[in-house]
Design a protein around this motif. Sequence first.
Motif, PDB file in Angstrom:
ATOM      1  N   GLY A 184       5.318   9.558   3.549  1.00  0.00           N
ATOM      2  CA  GLY A 184       6.470   9.721   2.678  1.00  0.00           C
ATOM      3  C   GLY A 184       7.337   8.480   2.753  1.00  0.00           C
ATOM      4  O   GLY A 184       7.306   7.743   3.740  1.00  0.00           O
ATOM      5  N   ILE A 214       5.252   9.866  -2.403  1.00  0.00           N
ATOM      6  CA  ILE A 214       4.293  10.332  -1.411  1.00  0.00           C
ATOM      7  C   ILE A 214       2.988   9.571  -1.646  1.00  0.00           C
ATOM      8  O   ILE A 214       2.578   9.361  -2.791  1.00  0.00           O
ATOM      9  N   ILE A 254      12.139  11.041   1.106  1.00  0.00           N
ATOM     10  CA  ILE A 254      11.328  12.024   1.822  1.00  0.00           C
ATOM     11  C   ILE A 254      11.633  11.917   3.312  1.00  0.00           C
ATOM     12  O   ILE A 254      11.594  10.832   3.896  1.00  0.00           O
ATOM     13  N   ILE A 295       7.056  15.422   6.612  1.00  0.00           N
ATOM     14  CA  ILE A 295       5.756  15.653   5.986  1.00  0.00           C
ATOM     15  C   ILE A 295       4.820  16.306   6.990  1.00  0.00           C
ATOM     16  O   ILE A 295       4.936  16.094   8.202  1.00  0.00           O
ATOM     17  N   SER A 314       5.807  18.366   1.913  1.00  0.00           N
ATOM     18  CA  SER A 314       6.785  17.312   2.127  1.00  0.00           C
ATOM     19  C   SER A 314       8.180  17.884   1.942  1.00  0.00           C
ATOM     20  O   SER A 314       8.402  18.787   1.141  1.00  0.00           O
ATOM     21  N   SER A 373      12.593  16.825   1.808  1.00  0.00           N
ATOM     22  CA  SER A 373      13.430  15.725   1.365  1.00  0.00           C
ATOM     23  C   SER A 373      14.906  16.063   1.513  1.00  0.00           C
ATOM     24  O   SER A 373      15.287  17.219   1.768  1.00  0.00           O
TER      25      SER A 373
END
Length: 335
Positions: A6, A12, A37, A40, A49, A51
């Motif tokens: 990320g 990604i 991000i 992950i 993922s 964020s």
Amino acid sequence: MYLIAGSYERYIWGYKLNPKTSTLTQLFSYPAHTSPITAIAAASSVAASGSSDDTIQLYNISPSTSSSLSSIPMTSTITSLSFLTLPSLSFPTNLLSTTEDGFVSIFDTDPFVLLKSVKVHKKKVNDLAVHCSGKLALTVGGDECFAMVNLVRGRRSYCSRLPKEATIVEFNGFGDRFFMVSDDNVTVHQTEDAKLIQQLKSSKRLLCAAPGESGILFTGGEDRNITAWDTNSGQVAYCIENAHTSRVKGIVARKNGVTDDDPYLVASASSDGGIRVWDVRMAQKENPTPLADVNTKSRLTCLTGSSLKALKRPQVEKTDSDKEKMQQKKTKMQE
């Protein structure tokens, strides 16, 4: 091995390592979030993922492609993600996430639903580690506390104040030891009673850690090195100096079959945009070169990986007994 990274730029990145040519082939790259991000995770053919846009994205990963499964809104920035895959199964049964508002959330993956969210810390949860038994998880938070979460009951079962805020917590592959990282310091503990076994001191602040085999713990951080610690003796086993041109933000090592393709491989990601795969047998040589190297030209923030064999392995059908146990687990969490 396939690797997923990320980035600060919201992208990604997915790569597959070709063991014959020692090259990383890009599988996918796209803007998965609207903000950087922050976390992950991957297991078998599924990845997730998180964020600072307060969402979790789920992906179906294969050696040739990837597709987004769903987007899960959360209440705060995602700080860590971890899949739970029991030894008898080939696909993860649960996903656990932590957030800046102090919660640990437990999801079922079949179907994908939220089972429970537990308030564990007064401030943000820095990191989470799931025990291989699937019965408990450890967390460390910005409130300078260390906590244990009972995953069967879905509640916090223990909390203790630490001398200093820890940013990383990890179990070893067998689950009989765990590690906590505070700045440039690593402590090794017995899982049974949290007794301190070893204390490791790095030259600069550590940003990532990954347990390996035979008591090895890999760390990376602001010194740009990948250091392999022998947690039995408390000494440095070997070190890949200047592994990257900038700080190391993620390490993937063999643990619970993550790199069954080759047990000697270790992958690293850096904020310089580089993802590198190393053969640790060459680490003791002066100025070792990476086995494979790729530059994403973005500021990478995290790295995860899984085995290519896991993608090819057929799914294990849940028996009636397995389904009954899962239903009992859901019922206990809802009590």
